[in-house]
Design an enzyme around this catalytic site. Structure first.
Site, PDB file in Angstrom:
ATOM      1  N   PHE A  79       0.853  -1.193   0.000  1.00 57.26           N
ATOM      2  CA  PHE A  79       0.000   0.000   0.000  1.00 57.26           C
ATOM      3  C   PHE A  79       0.884   1.237   0.000  1.00 57.26           C
ATOM      4  CE2 PHE A  79      -2.158   3.248   2.647  1.00 57.26           C
ATOM      5  CZ  PHE A  79      -3.454   3.287   2.130  1.00 57.26           C
ATOM      6  N   THR A 107       5.619  -1.168   3.586  1.00 58.04           N
ATOM      7  CA  THR A 107       5.691  -2.547   4.070  1.00 58.04           C
ATOM      8  C   THR A 107       5.438  -3.525   2.917  1.00 58.04           C
ATOM      9  OG1 THR A 107       4.922  -1.871   6.251  1.00 58.04           O
ATOM     10  CG2 THR A 107       4.650  -4.209   5.688  1.00 58.04           C
ATOM     11  N   GLU A 156       0.820   4.161  10.479  1.00 60.08           N
ATOM     12  CA  GLU A 156      -0.659   4.262  10.515  1.00 60.08           C
ATOM     13  C   GLU A 156      -1.093   5.516  11.266  1.00 60.08           C
ATOM     14  OE1 GLU A 156      -2.757   2.225   9.109  1.00 60.08           O
ATOM     15  OE2 GLU A 156      -1.749   0.297   8.864  1.00 60.08           O
TER      16      GLU A 156
HETATM   17  P1  TGC Z   1      -9.251  15.708   6.178  1.00 63.81           P
HETATM   18  O1  TGC Z   1      -9.716  16.970   5.498  1.00 63.81           O
HETATM   19  O2  TGC Z   1      -9.406  15.601   7.667  1.00 63.81           O
HETATM   20  O3  TGC Z   1      -9.982  14.449   5.528  1.00 63.81           O
HETATM   21  C1  TGC Z   1     -10.074  14.276   4.119  1.00 63.81           C
HETATM   22  C2  TGC Z   1     -11.293  13.406   3.852  1.00 63.81           C
HETATM   23  O4  TGC Z   1     -11.094  12.118   4.433  1.00 63.81           O
HETATM   24  C3  TGC Z   1     -12.113  11.839   5.428  1.00 63.81           C
HETATM   25  N1  TGC Z   1     -11.442  11.146   6.532  1.00 63.81           N
HETATM   26  C4  TGC Z   1     -11.555   9.837   6.746  1.00 63.81           C
HETATM   27  N2  TGC Z   1     -12.291   8.904   6.137  1.00 63.81           N
HETATM   28  C5  TGC Z   1     -12.194   7.642   6.593  1.00 63.81           C
HETATM   29  N3  TGC Z   1     -11.378   7.271   7.599  1.00 63.81           N
HETATM   30  C6  TGC Z   1     -10.599   8.196   8.230  1.00 63.81           C
HETATM   31  N4  TGC Z   1      -9.775   7.823   9.213  1.00 63.81           N
HETATM   32  C7  TGC Z   1     -10.676   9.541   7.814  1.00 63.81           C
HETATM   33  N5  TGC Z   1     -10.069  10.687   8.196  1.00 63.81           N
HETATM   34  C8  TGC Z   1     -10.545  11.659   7.410  1.00 63.81           C
HETATM   35  C9  TGC Z   1     -12.646  13.203   5.806  1.00 63.81           C
HETATM   36  O5  TGC Z   1     -13.963  13.117   6.299  1.00 63.81           O
HETATM   37  C10 TGC Z   1     -12.575  13.936   4.482  1.00 63.81           C
HETATM   38  O6  TGC Z   1     -13.657  13.478   3.681  1.00 63.81           O
HETATM   39  P2  TGC Z   1     -14.359  14.467   2.595  1.00 63.81           P
HETATM   40  O7  TGC Z   1     -15.539  13.687   2.097  1.00 63.81           O
HETATM   41  O8  TGC Z   1     -14.721  15.715   3.351  1.00 63.81           O
HETATM   42  O9  TGC Z   1     -13.325  14.724   1.538  1.00 63.81           O
HETATM   43  O10 TGC Z   1      -7.745  15.460   5.748  1.00 63.81           O
HETATM   44  P3  TGC Z   1      -6.403  16.175   6.161  1.00 63.81           P
HETATM   45  O11 TGC Z   1      -5.593  16.360   4.928  1.00 63.81           O
HETATM   46  O12 TGC Z   1      -6.709  17.408   6.986  1.00 63.81           O
HETATM   47  O13 TGC Z   1      -5.652  15.068   7.039  1.00 63.81           O
HETATM   48  C11 TGC Z   1      -6.019  14.731   8.281  1.00 63.81           C
HETATM   49  C12 TGC Z   1      -4.992  13.767   8.926  1.00 63.81           C
HETATM   50  C13 TGC Z   1      -3.724  14.514   9.324  1.00 63.81           C
HETATM   51  C14 TGC Z   1      -5.675  13.233  10.171  1.00 63.81           C
HETATM   52  C15 TGC Z   1      -4.630  12.607   7.963  1.00 63.81           C
HETATM   53  O14 TGC Z   1      -3.900  13.092   6.894  1.00 63.81           O
HETATM   54  C16 TGC Z   1      -3.855  11.506   8.639  1.00 63.81           C
HETATM   55  O15 TGC Z   1      -4.458  10.603   9.209  1.00 63.81           O
HETATM   56  N6  TGC Z   1      -2.483  11.531   8.566  1.00 63.81           N
HETATM   57  C17 TGC Z   1      -1.683  10.415   9.028  1.00 63.81           C
HETATM   58  C18 TGC Z   1      -1.145   9.677   7.820  1.00 63.81           C
HETATM   59  C19 TGC Z   1      -1.083   8.189   8.050  1.00 63.81           C
HETATM   60  O16 TGC Z   1      -1.684   7.631   8.960  1.00 63.81           O
HETATM   61  N7  TGC Z   1      -0.373   7.510   7.183  1.00 63.81           N
HETATM   62  C20 TGC Z   1      -0.298   6.082   7.243  1.00 63.81           C
HETATM   63  C21 TGC Z   1       0.322   5.522   5.990  1.00 63.81           C
HETATM   64  S1  TGC Z   1       0.002   3.804   5.735  1.00 63.81           S
HETATM   65  C22 TGC Z   1       0.883   3.036   6.931  1.00 63.81           C
HETATM   66  O17 TGC Z   1       1.474   3.588   7.798  1.00 63.81           O
HETATM   67  C23 TGC Z   1       0.856   1.577   6.843  1.00 63.81           C
HETATM   68  S2  TGC Z   1       1.789   0.739   8.022  1.00 63.81           S
HETATM   69  C24 TGC Z   1       1.415  -0.812   7.518  1.00 63.81           C
HETATM   70  C25 TGC Z   1       1.792  -1.902   8.400  1.00 63.81           C
HETATM   71  O18 TGC Z   1       2.909  -2.436   8.217  1.00 63.81           O
HETATM   72  O19 TGC Z   1       0.948  -2.336   9.248  1.00 63.81           O
HETATM   73  P1  FAD Z   2       6.607  12.985   9.768  1.00 60.65           P
HETATM   74  O1  FAD Z   2       5.247  13.170   9.207  1.00 60.65           O
HETATM   75  O2  FAD Z   2       7.731  13.737   9.166  1.00 60.65           O
HETATM   76  O3  FAD Z   2       6.539  13.309  11.338  1.00 60.65           O
HETATM   77  C1  FAD Z   2       7.704  13.519  12.123  1.00 60.65           C
HETATM   78  C2  FAD Z   2       7.254  13.997  13.505  1.00 60.65           C
HETATM   79  O4  FAD Z   2       6.540  15.232  13.384  1.00 60.65           O
HETATM   80  C3  FAD Z   2       6.298  12.998  14.188  1.00 60.65           C
HETATM   81  O5  FAD Z   2       6.575  12.944  15.558  1.00 60.65           O
HETATM   82  C4  FAD Z   2       4.929  13.632  13.966  1.00 60.65           C
HETATM   83  O6  FAD Z   2       3.990  13.259  14.970  1.00 60.65           O
HETATM   84  C5  FAD Z   2       5.274  15.111  14.026  1.00 60.65           C
HETATM   85  N1  FAD Z   2       4.281  15.926  13.328  1.00 60.65           N
HETATM   86  C6  FAD Z   2       3.970  15.927  12.011  1.00 60.65           C
HETATM   87  N2  FAD Z   2       2.994  16.793  11.752  1.00 60.65           N
HETATM   88  C7  FAD Z   2       2.632  17.339  12.930  1.00 60.65           C
HETATM   89  C8  FAD Z   2       1.650  18.284  13.345  1.00 60.65           C
HETATM   90  N3  FAD Z   2       0.803  18.849  12.479  1.00 60.65           N
HETATM   91  N4  FAD Z   2       1.579  18.625  14.647  1.00 60.65           N
HETATM   92  C9  FAD Z   2       2.418  18.057  15.557  1.00 60.65           C
HETATM   93  N5  FAD Z   2       3.355  17.130  15.237  1.00 60.65           N
HETATM   94  C10 FAD Z   2       3.463  16.789  13.943  1.00 60.65           C
HETATM   95  N6  FAD Z   2       3.338   4.134   4.820  1.00 60.65           N
HETATM   96  C11 FAD Z   2       2.615   3.632   3.783  1.00 60.65           C
HETATM   97  O7  FAD Z   2       2.025   4.384   3.007  1.00 60.65           O
HETATM   98  N7  FAD Z   2       2.530   2.277   3.578  1.00 60.65           N
HETATM   99  C12 FAD Z   2       3.167   1.388   4.373  1.00 60.65           C
HETATM  100  O8  FAD Z   2       3.046   0.159   4.161  1.00 60.65           O
HETATM  101  C13 FAD Z   2       3.959   1.876   5.463  1.00 60.65           C
HETATM  102  N8  FAD Z   2       4.678   1.014   6.232  1.00 60.65           N
HETATM  103  C14 FAD Z   2       5.574   1.514   7.144  1.00 60.65           C
HETATM  104  C15 FAD Z   2       6.481   0.653   7.773  1.00 60.65           C
HETATM  105  C16 FAD Z   2       7.434   1.153   8.640  1.00 60.65           C
HETATM  106  C17 FAD Z   2       8.448   0.242   9.252  1.00 60.65           C
HETATM  107  C18 FAD Z   2       7.463   2.551   8.942  1.00 60.65           C
HETATM  108  C19 FAD Z   2       8.466   3.122   9.906  1.00 60.65           C
HETATM  109  C20 FAD Z   2       6.574   3.404   8.327  1.00 60.65           C
HETATM  110  C21 FAD Z   2       5.632   2.904   7.401  1.00 60.65           C
HETATM  111  N9  FAD Z   2       4.786   3.769   6.685  1.00 60.65           N
HETATM  112  C22 FAD Z   2       4.011   3.289   5.651  1.00 60.65           C
HETATM  113  C23 FAD Z   2       4.920   5.208   6.842  1.00 60.65           C
HETATM  114  C24 FAD Z   2       4.260   5.764   8.113  1.00 60.65           C
HETATM  115  O9  FAD Z   2       2.879   5.809   7.997  1.00 60.65           O
HETATM  116  C25 FAD Z   2       4.867   7.150   8.356  1.00 60.65           C
HETATM  117  O10 FAD Z   2       6.193   6.943   8.823  1.00 60.65           O
HETATM  118  C26 FAD Z   2       4.065   7.964   9.343  1.00 60.65           C
HETATM  119  O11 FAD Z   2       2.789   8.293   8.827  1.00 60.65           O
HETATM  120  C27 FAD Z   2       4.803   9.260   9.743  1.00 60.65           C
HETATM  121  O12 FAD Z   2       5.309   9.918   8.637  1.00 60.65           O
HETATM  122  P2  FAD Z   2       6.859  10.377   8.635  1.00 60.65           P
HETATM  123  O13 FAD Z   2       7.684   9.230   8.991  1.00 60.65           O
HETATM  124  O14 FAD Z   2       7.103  11.046   7.324  1.00 60.65           O
HETATM  125  O15 FAD Z   2       6.973  11.421   9.814  1.00 60.65           O
END
Ligand code: TGC
Ligand code: FAD
Length: 397
Positions: A141, A176, A376
């Protein structure tokens, strides 16, 4: 220390508040099956694979066989046809073994099969889901980019319309499973700045997925990049029914839910090991478990684990009727992962010097949980999601 772990894994779970009474027969059977599988397939090898920083790829097939890929997706689309609590329990038992093994299942089920099930055409579903469900295909993803992690809305990976195809350019980071994946679910912006989702197959010209080396955390999980250089993606590969960030974020909700349960598994393993150790290890002529300071650690651990179990169970009950909000999921992910990391640190202290070795699982869990705290959505991002939910003010930008 031993290069191959000799641990006798006699883990049987901890249920201080009789929560098993809230589970049904299917939940208990699924839990036992996954627990048995982890004892047989994961415990004997995991320290060695973590030590060598190698992914035990052979486990993908076994994970498919025990129904760990998409447990709550319909069976006709390769899932397990179970409820959300069963999904959570399966993630908990897997993460009791290792967070990286749970990651293998989370990504495949919640971040690859789920978006295909939810957003893809019927043709795409039939093409990919059965093979993902049985482990013939491995998926990944791609959302995070080198310069856009917490803020995926800023992504620069993009597609340009070229008749029947799009031309995809950009790069994803920290993905991942990417180096071993047969296909990637990729999120990219179109010329209007809208986010589209698509399936890119590994053989596509211009697509590569180099491995990221040198992780001290999640060492038995393989992580890589996704690099797209003028990759031609047929329009039939693009999800027809979603545009915008809510597409990938809804997949994250599904995976974060699984982590809220999964992290409890890592905490339970650390608690279990520390409790048994405290009953056997003697200092000053007494078991260390007889000292008040050790009891304080163990009592606080089981208290926090029990609170996390209750949170997860209630979240699961709401998820079963489609009423677990993204913000409620964020609260549980944040709380339960932090709880697990705290439990791991306390458990490590109870084992003294032995706690830092690979004869026990605690240091591995602790290092893994540093990733789980960040991916996540980071610990602080989930706090801001709760903050926004309760105040109505967005403190991100
Ligand atoms: P925002 O304006 O708040 O939302 C945009 C649209 O998305 C909707 N929405 C959601 N829908 C479903 N589930 C959720 N959790 C949702 N959160 C928001 C929202 O209602 C809106 O919809 P619409 O219809 O109005 O367009 O968006 P924003 O740009 O202000 O961002 C908010 C924020 C910071 C919370 C979001 O960007 C965020 O969650 N950032 C964290 C990024 C993150 O979690 N990345 C993970 C990458 S994948 C990963 O890490 C996989 S690890 C895999 C593994 O090995 O297990
Ligand atoms: P940054 O976004 O640069 O954040 C750095 C620091 O700043 C953090 O402490 C954060 O909390 C803080 N910060 C950022 N913005 C703010 C704010 N507005 N206010 C206060 N603090 C803030 N992603 C995928 O898409 N797919 C995957 O399969 C996947 N797998 C992963 C596997 C591993 C082992 C790891 C380490 C990461 C993976 N990720 C994946 C990515 C993961 O989701 C990101 O690392 C995570 O979302 C944070 O992004 P970043 O590392 O760029 O940190």
């Amino acid at each position: 220390m031993a290069s191959v772990n000799q641990r006798v894994d006699n883990y049987e779970g901890h249920d201080y508040y009789n929560l098993d009474e809230l589970l049904n027969e299917d939940h208990l059977l699924a839990r036992q099956a996954v627990r048995d599988w982890v004892k047989k397939e994961v415990t004997p090898i995991i320290e060695d694979y973590s030590d060598r920083h190698v992914c035990p790829k052979h486990l993908f097939k076994g994970l498919a066989e025990i129904g760990a890929f998409g447990p709550s997706l319909p069976t006709e689309y390769g899932g397990g046809g179970m409820d959300e609590i069963a999904y959570g329990i399966i993630m908990q038992e897997l993460e009791r073994g290792d967070s990286g093994v749970r990651s293998m299942a989370s990504v495949q089920g919640s971040l690859v099969m789920y978006p295909i099930y939810r957003f893809a055409s019927e043709e795409q579903k039939r093409k990919y889901l059965p093979k993902l469900g049985n482990g013939d295909f491995i998926g990944c993803f791609g959302l995070t980019e080198p310069d856009h992690g917490s803020n995926p809305a800023g992504m620069i990976t993009n597609v340009v319309d070229d008749g029947d195809s799009y031309i995809l350019n950009g790069a994803k980071m920290w993905i991942t499973n990417s180096p071993v994946a047969d296909l990637a679910v990729v999120w990219a912006k179109n010329e209007e700045g809208e986010i589209l989702g698509m399936v890119v197959e590994k053989d596509a010209k211009g697509f590569s997925a180099p491995e990221i080396h040198g992780k001290w955390s999640l060492r038995a999980s393989i992580t890589g990049e996704l690099v797209f250089e003028d990759v031609r993606v047929p329009k039939s590969q693009v999800f027809p029914s979603v545009k915008g960030l809510k597409g990938p974020l809804s997949c994250l909700s599904k995976a974060r839910y699984g982590i809220a349960w999964g992290a409890i598994g890592a905490a339970l393993d650390c608690y279990d090991v520390a409790l048994k150790y405290s009953q056997q290890r003697e200092q000053f002529g007494r078991p260390i478990g007889a000292f008040q300071l050790t009891q304080k650690k163990l009592a606080e651990m089981i208290t926090e684990i029990t609170k996390a179990q209750l949170l997860a169970w209630r979240l699961g009950s709401m998820a079963n009727i489609g009423k677990a909000s993204p913000a409620q999921i964020s609260m549980a992910k944040r709380n339960n992962v932090h709880m697990a990391l705290t439990v791991a640190r306390e458990a490590r202290q109870i084992l003294g010097g032995m706690g830092i070795t690979n004869e026990y699982p605690i240091m591995r869990h602790m290092m893994n949980l540093e990733t789980v705290l960040t991916y996540e959505g980071t610990h602080d991002i989930h706090l801001l999601i709760t903050g926004m939910d309760v105040t109505g003010f967005n403190a991100f930008g």
